[in-house]
Scaffold this active site. Structure first.
Site, PDB file in Angstrom:
ATOM      1  N   ARG A 197      16.230  -5.885 -10.774  1.00 32.64           N
ATOM      2  CA  ARG A 197      15.326  -5.693 -11.919  1.00 32.64           C
ATOM      3  C   ARG A 197      13.881  -5.951 -11.480  1.00 32.64           C
ATOM      4  O   ARG A 197      12.959  -5.227 -11.853  1.00 32.64           O
ATOM      5  CB  ARG A 197      15.707  -6.641 -13.072  1.00 32.64           C
ATOM      6  CG  ARG A 197      14.666  -6.664 -14.185  1.00 32.64           C
ATOM      7  CD  ARG A 197      15.052  -7.594 -15.337  1.00 32.64           C
ATOM      8  NE  ARG A 197      14.002  -7.609 -16.356  1.00 32.64           N
ATOM      9  CZ  ARG A 197      14.055  -8.290 -17.488  1.00 32.64           C
ATOM     10  NH1 ARG A 197      15.113  -9.017 -17.777  1.00 32.64           N
ATOM     11  NH2 ARG A 197      13.060  -8.252 -18.352  1.00 32.64           N
ATOM     12  N   ASN A 216      22.000  -2.526 -20.515  1.00 30.05           N
ATOM     13  CA  ASN A 216      20.800  -1.698 -20.474  1.00 30.05           C
ATOM     14  C   ASN A 216      20.751  -0.809 -19.241  1.00 30.05           C
ATOM     15  O   ASN A 216      21.506  -1.047 -18.303  1.00 30.05           O
ATOM     16  CB  ASN A 216      19.561  -2.616 -20.488  1.00 30.05           C
ATOM     17  CG  ASN A 216      19.040  -2.834 -21.893  1.00 30.05           C
ATOM     18  OD1 ASN A 216      19.016  -1.907 -22.691  1.00 30.05           O
ATOM     19  ND2 ASN A 216      18.598  -4.053 -22.181  1.00 30.05           N
ATOM     20  N   CYS A 239      21.512  -2.373 -29.614  1.00 30.85           N
ATOM     21  CA  CYS A 239      20.344  -3.102 -29.100  1.00 30.85           C
ATOM     22  C   CYS A 239      19.987  -4.197 -30.096  1.00 30.85           C
ATOM     23  O   CYS A 239      20.119  -4.002 -31.302  1.00 30.85           O
ATOM     24  CB  CYS A 239      19.190  -2.128 -28.954  1.00 30.85           C
ATOM     25  SG  CYS A 239      17.586  -2.891 -28.658  1.00 30.85           S
ATOM     26  N   ASP A 240      19.504  -5.330 -29.572  1.00 25.88           N
ATOM     27  CA  ASP A 240      19.161  -6.423 -30.492  1.00 25.88           C
ATOM     28  C   ASP A 240      17.715  -6.375 -30.975  1.00 25.88           C
ATOM     29  O   ASP A 240      17.323  -7.162 -31.836  1.00 25.88           O
ATOM     30  CB  ASP A 240      19.472  -7.786 -29.854  1.00 25.88           C
ATOM     31  CG  ASP A 240      18.640  -8.059 -28.610  1.00 25.88           C
ATOM     32  OD1 ASP A 240      17.667  -7.334 -28.342  1.00 25.88           O
ATOM     33  OD2 ASP A 240      18.975  -9.031 -27.899  1.00 25.88           O
ATOM     34  N   HIS A 266      14.934   1.737 -27.978  1.00 26.01           N
ATOM     35  CA  HIS A 266      13.628   1.291 -27.456  1.00 26.01           C
ATOM     36  C   HIS A 266      12.572   2.368 -27.669  1.00 26.01           C
ATOM     37  O   HIS A 266      11.654   2.532 -26.854  1.00 26.01           O
ATOM     38  CB  HIS A 266      13.724   0.878 -25.972  1.00 26.01           C
ATOM     39  CG  HIS A 266      14.478  -0.404 -25.764  1.00 26.01           C
ATOM     40  ND1 HIS A 266      14.594  -1.031 -24.540  1.00 26.01           N
ATOM     41  CD2 HIS A 266      15.166  -1.198 -26.631  1.00 26.01           C
ATOM     42  CE1 HIS A 266      15.298  -2.135 -24.658  1.00 26.01           C
ATOM     43  NE2 HIS A 266      15.678  -2.263 -25.924  1.00 26.01           N
ATOM     44  N   TYR A 325       8.687  -1.678 -28.141  1.00 25.18           N
ATOM     45  CA  TYR A 325       8.861  -0.910 -26.895  1.00 25.18           C
ATOM     46  C   TYR A 325       7.987   0.340 -26.850  1.00 25.18           C
ATOM     47  O   TYR A 325       7.774   0.899 -25.773  1.00 25.18           O
ATOM     48  CB  TYR A 325      10.331  -0.540 -26.691  1.00 25.18           C
ATOM     49  CG  TYR A 325      11.096  -1.700 -26.102  1.00 25.18           C
ATOM     50  CD1 TYR A 325      11.118  -1.923 -24.733  1.00 25.18           C
ATOM     51  CD2 TYR A 325      11.762  -2.605 -26.916  1.00 25.18           C
ATOM     52  CE1 TYR A 325      11.777  -3.005 -24.192  1.00 25.18           C
ATOM     53  CE2 TYR A 325      12.425  -3.693 -26.388  1.00 25.18           C
ATOM     54  CZ  TYR A 325      12.436  -3.888 -25.015  1.00 25.18           C
ATOM     55  OH  TYR A 325      13.084  -4.964 -24.479  1.00 25.18           O
ATOM     56  N   ARG A 374       8.355  -9.785 -15.434  1.00 27.60           N
ATOM     57  CA  ARG A 374       9.259 -10.437 -16.391  1.00 27.60           C
ATOM     58  C   ARG A 374      10.556 -10.906 -15.708  1.00 27.60           C
ATOM     59  O   ARG A 374      11.078 -11.963 -16.033  1.00 27.60           O
ATOM     60  CB  ARG A 374       9.565  -9.454 -17.531  1.00 27.60           C
ATOM     61  CG  ARG A 374      10.562  -9.934 -18.547  1.00 27.60           C
ATOM     62  CD  ARG A 374      10.041 -11.089 -19.384  1.00 27.60           C
ATOM     63  NE  ARG A 374      11.119 -11.692 -20.152  1.00 27.60           N
ATOM     64  CZ  ARG A 374      11.198 -12.986 -20.465  1.00 27.60           C
ATOM     65  NH1 ARG A 374      10.250 -13.822 -20.107  1.00 27.60           N
ATOM     66  NH2 ARG A 374      12.217 -13.447 -21.157  1.00 27.60           N
TER      67      ARG A 374
HETATM   68  P1  NAD Z   1      22.539 -11.335 -15.890  1.00 33.85           P
HETATM   69  O1  NAD Z   1      22.311 -10.717 -14.560  1.00 33.85           O
HETATM   70  O2  NAD Z   1      22.269 -12.782 -16.057  1.00 33.85           O
HETATM   71  O3  NAD Z   1      24.052 -11.082 -16.357  1.00 33.85           O
HETATM   72  C1  NAD Z   1      24.772  -9.952 -16.061  1.00 33.85           C
HETATM   73  C2  NAD Z   1      26.129 -10.334 -15.493  1.00 33.85           C
HETATM   74  O4  NAD Z   1      26.860  -9.134 -15.229  1.00 33.85           O
HETATM   75  C3  NAD Z   1      26.052 -11.090 -14.159  1.00 33.85           C
HETATM   76  O5  NAD Z   1      26.770 -12.289 -14.244  1.00 33.85           O
HETATM   77  C4  NAD Z   1      26.670 -10.126 -13.155  1.00 33.85           C
HETATM   78  O6  NAD Z   1      27.387 -10.770 -12.124  1.00 33.85           O
HETATM   79  C5  NAD Z   1      27.587  -9.321 -14.033  1.00 33.85           C
HETATM   80  N1  NAD Z   1      27.938  -7.990 -13.521  1.00 33.85           N
HETATM   81  C6  NAD Z   1      27.158  -7.103 -12.863  1.00 33.85           C
HETATM   82  N2  NAD Z   1      27.854  -5.986 -12.604  1.00 33.85           N
HETATM   83  C7  NAD Z   1      29.093  -6.163 -13.113  1.00 33.85           C
HETATM   84  C8  NAD Z   1      30.264  -5.355 -13.179  1.00 33.85           C
HETATM   85  N3  NAD Z   1      30.287  -4.133 -12.646  1.00 33.85           N
HETATM   86  N4  NAD Z   1      31.357  -5.849 -13.803  1.00 33.85           N
HETATM   87  C9  NAD Z   1      31.338  -7.078 -14.341  1.00 33.85           C
HETATM   88  N5  NAD Z   1      30.263  -7.886 -14.306  1.00 33.85           N
HETATM   89  C10 NAD Z   1      29.161  -7.435 -13.707  1.00 33.85           C
HETATM   90  O7  NAD Z   1      21.660 -10.484 -16.922  1.00 33.85           O
HETATM   91  P2  NAD Z   1      21.242 -10.837 -18.406  1.00 33.85           P
HETATM   92  O8  NAD Z   1      19.762 -10.986 -18.438  1.00 33.85           O
HETATM   93  O9  NAD Z   1      22.070 -11.918 -18.940  1.00 33.85           O
HETATM   94  O10 NAD Z   1      21.574  -9.474 -19.153  1.00 33.85           O
HETATM   95  C11 NAD Z   1      22.890  -8.952 -19.235  1.00 33.85           C
HETATM   96  C12 NAD Z   1      22.868  -7.547 -19.745  1.00 33.85           C
HETATM   97  O11 NAD Z   1      22.633  -7.516 -21.153  1.00 33.85           O
HETATM   98  C13 NAD Z   1      21.762  -6.664 -19.146  1.00 33.85           C
HETATM   99  O12 NAD Z   1      22.226  -5.337 -18.978  1.00 33.85           O
HETATM  100  C14 NAD Z   1      20.694  -6.714 -20.204  1.00 33.85           C
HETATM  101  O13 NAD Z   1      19.793  -5.657 -20.098  1.00 33.85           O
HETATM  102  C15 NAD Z   1      21.568  -6.604 -21.426  1.00 33.85           C
HETATM  103  N6  NAD Z   1      20.944  -6.961 -22.711  1.00 33.85           N
HETATM  104  C16 NAD Z   1      20.825  -5.957 -23.610  1.00 33.85           C
HETATM  105  C17 NAD Z   1      20.282  -6.197 -24.835  1.00 33.85           C
HETATM  106  C18 NAD Z   1      20.136  -5.066 -25.790  1.00 33.85           C
HETATM  107  O14 NAD Z   1      19.291  -5.087 -26.668  1.00 33.85           O
HETATM  108  N7  NAD Z   1      20.969  -4.034 -25.676  1.00 33.85           N
HETATM  109  C19 NAD Z   1      19.828  -7.464 -25.166  1.00 33.85           C
HETATM  110  C20 NAD Z   1      19.969  -8.482 -24.224  1.00 33.85           C
HETATM  111  C21 NAD Z   1      20.544  -8.215 -22.993  1.00 33.85           C
HETATM  112  C1  G6P Z   2      15.150  -7.263 -25.974  1.00 35.24           C
HETATM  113  C2  G6P Z   2      15.728  -5.898 -25.776  1.00 35.24           C
HETATM  114  C3  G6P Z   2      16.793  -5.912 -24.736  1.00 35.24           C
HETATM  115  C4  G6P Z   2      16.283  -6.499 -23.438  1.00 35.24           C
HETATM  116  C5  G6P Z   2      15.662  -7.845 -23.690  1.00 35.24           C
HETATM  117  C6  G6P Z   2      14.932  -8.277 -22.440  1.00 35.24           C
HETATM  118  O1  G6P Z   2      16.081  -8.123 -26.525  1.00 35.24           O
HETATM  119  O2  G6P Z   2      16.253  -5.358 -26.942  1.00 35.24           O
HETATM  120  O3  G6P Z   2      17.248  -4.606 -24.539  1.00 35.24           O
HETATM  121  O4  G6P Z   2      17.348  -6.660 -22.537  1.00 35.24           O
HETATM  122  O5  G6P Z   2      14.729  -7.783 -24.732  1.00 35.24           O
HETATM  123  O6  G6P Z   2      14.664  -9.610 -22.529  1.00 35.24           O
HETATM  124  P1  G6P Z   2      14.263 -10.448 -21.261  1.00 35.24           P
HETATM  125  O7  G6P Z   2      14.074 -11.793 -21.835  1.00 35.24           O
HETATM  126  O8  G6P Z   2      15.402 -10.339 -20.286  1.00 35.24           O
HETATM  127  O9  G6P Z   2      13.019  -9.828 -20.719  1.00 35.24           O
HETATM  128 MN    MN Z   3      17.445  -3.491 -26.402  1.00 34.53          MN
END
Ligand code: NAD
Ligand code: G6P
Ligand code: MN
Length: 447
Positions: free
Chosen positions: A93, A147, A170-171, A201, A264, A284
């Site tokens: 990232r 994401n 998405c949150d 977004h 976004y 970030r």
């Molecule tokens: P993170 O890296 O801390 O956690 C992700 C986890 O996924 C890690 O523990 C990693 O080992 C695991 N992983 C990676 N590839 C994998 C696979 N193929 N199978 C199983 N596990 C796997 O990241 P994070 O900051 O905690 O975010 C997690 C995810 O949630 C990200 O994709 C982030 O963008 C998403 N997210 C989305 C929203 C949203 O609005 N949609 C909000 C918050 C977080």
């Molecule tokens: C918001 C978005 C998520 C994104 C997150 C990033 O919650 O909706 O899609 O993953 O922000 O937050 P961070 O704290 O990882 O920058």
């Molecule tokens: Mn999102």
């Protein structure tokens, strides 16, 4: 009431503790038999797994906790899977965010070239994950947050067009609603019904109805935001860069007061100003690595050392906070499970929801979520400006997916060129060439 078996894919994610607390709070209406944490990082998984066992022993001792990297063990006879994986981890990232900055372009996790880079990585793993889940649990609800959700949603819709139990969410819309609720004088965000359209977004609130009076709160909100500024509901707990992001809504609203824009949109509508606010050395991702990631894992280690959470104020405090993400994930699953048909803004195939937009776009609109899935609002026709913006962004999303499937360098270049954060074809090529080197082994080989 049937007790449910739940799996979190990406179980060692930094968001897992918040989801666990959300689950504990809802245990009566969303009762759990077994919770599986599935992850490919065994070291982190072991820490998160031990932490989860202790937390559940303290608050919901009847829940069985399993943590595993074995797919069969993880996905067999599961009712709900929450997907939150991050292919390449936070270090990739960071590179996604840094590389575009070298060329004077927005560097962001989900938008612009950073989102393209991450999207091309996420698609393969997400398709594989869904196939693995379906092998062992054909009926499970797959609630995906991974994401860039916009890209993942289009890819999963192409790969699994008939699978009615995959939902991409998405949150940010809920975080924005919580923020509006605070600005309106700490009202409850659940007392408002949002009307919203766009892509993930990339969307706007058109109306926000007060459930008690039937009034539209948007005019009042616009006035308050322009007069008093815009900030997250939990601004006291947010890193400074998020406060800057929220304040961009004021800048956008001053220029065009038609609708309330998602934060976004700053990357697309005011990219020069947004670029000037980005820290070019410390993005970030680094803030998250040094902040949330460290905090979460320090807490896991502390709980494991103590063997209980009962004496830890930090854990008790978590129960008093509202974690938008954790709460939303659990409540969405609950709304489906109990067929509550509560309103949530989620991604669905357009199919005429926005009348004058491609049928196959994955649009983000308010849906009522029940046992048969989302029942979307019908938006009708949208105006020329928003239609133009959305069509361009959707073209970017579609070209990204086509670049992935066809392993096409040209389509990748076209995707980046059409993205509003880049525009210049020569700059797009330079960034693409750097991203190809970065993503060796993750992306298909573009020809
Ligand atoms: P993170 O890296 O801390 O956690 C992700 C986890 O996924 C890690 O523990 C990693 O080992 C695991 N992983 C990676 N590839 C994998 C696979 N193929 N199978 C199983 N596990 C796997 O990241 P994070 O900051 O905690 O975010 C997690 C995810 O949630 C990200 O994709 C982030 O963008 C998403 N997210 C989305 C929203 C949203 O609005 N949609 C909000 C918050 C977080
Ligand atoms: C918001 C978005 C998520 C994104 C997150 C990033 O919650 O909706 O899609 O993953 O922000 O937050 P961070 O704290 O990882 O920058
Ligand atoms: Mn999102």
């Amino acid at each position: 009431m049937k007790k449910l078996d739940i799996c979190i894919a990406g179980g060692a994610s930094t968001y897992t503790p918040g989801i666990l607390i959300g689950l504990i709070k809802k245990m009566k209406s969303f009762p759990i038999n077994k919770l599986v944490l599935y992850d490919i990082d065994e070291e982190k998984l072991s820490l998160m797994g031990q932490y989860s066992k202790i937390l559940m022993k303290d608050f919901a001792p009847n829940v069985e906790i399993i943590y595993t990297s074995n797919k069969e063990e993880a996905f067999k006879n599961i009712d709900y899977v929450f997907c939150q994986i991050r292919t390449g981890g936070l270090l990739m990232r960071e590179q996604d965010e840094l590389i575009p900055l070298k060329y004077g372009v927005i560097g962001q996790e989900t938008c612009g070239p950073g989102g393209f880079s991450y999207g091309m990585r996420s698609i393969r793993d997400m398709i594989e994950l869904v196939k693995d889940i379906r092998k062992y649990s054909n009926e499970a609800w797959i609630l995906n947050y991974t994401n860039p959700a916009a890209i993942v949603a289009v890819a999963l819709d192409r790969e699994f067009p008939d699978d009615k139990r995959i939902l991409n969410i998405c949150d940010q819309p809920i975080s924005l609603l919580m923020s509006y609720a605070r600005i309106l004088g700490n009202i409850n965000y659940k007392d408002m019904t949002p009307h919203y359209f766009g892509l993930n977004h990339f969307g706007w609130f058109t109306k926000i109805i007060d459930n008690h009076t039937g009034d539209d709160l948007v005019p009042k909100l616009k006035q308050l935001i322009l007069e008093e500024g815009f900030y997250p509901a939990n601004k006291e707990e947010r890193d400074p860069s998020w406060l800057v992001t929220y304040s961009a809504v004021v800048d956008m609203l001053k220029l065009d007061p038609t609708y309330l824009p998602s934060t976004y949109l700053q990357y697309y509508l005011i990219p020069q100003k947004t670029f000037s606010h980005l820290n070019k050395e410390r993005t970030r991702a680094r803030e998250v690595i040094d902040g949330r990631l460290k905090r979460v894992y320090d807490e896991c280690k502390l709980v494991i050392k103590e063997g209980t959470t009962k004496k830890l104020k930090s854990v008790q405090d978590e129960f008093n906070k509202v974690d938008a993400h954790g709460e939303m994930i659990v409540e969405i699953a609950e709304s489906i499970y109990l067929d509550q048909k509560r309103p949530y803004i989620v991604m669905v195939r357009n199919n005429g929801i926005i009348d004058n937009l491609n049928k196959d776009a994955m649009v983000e609109v308010k849906c009522l979520l029940g046992a048969n899935g989302p029942i979307p609002d019908i938006i009708g026709e949208i105006g020329t400006y928003h239609k133009g913006l959305i069509e361009q962004q959707y073209a970017y999303e579609k070209l990204t997916i086509e670049a992935y499937y066809e392993e096409s360098y040209l389509k990748a270049l076209q995707a980046l060129t059409i993205n509003r954060t880049i525009v210049d074809q020569e700059v797009a090529k330079k960034i693409l060439d750097d991203l190809i080197v970065l993503n060796k082994g993750y992306w298909p080989r573009l020809k």
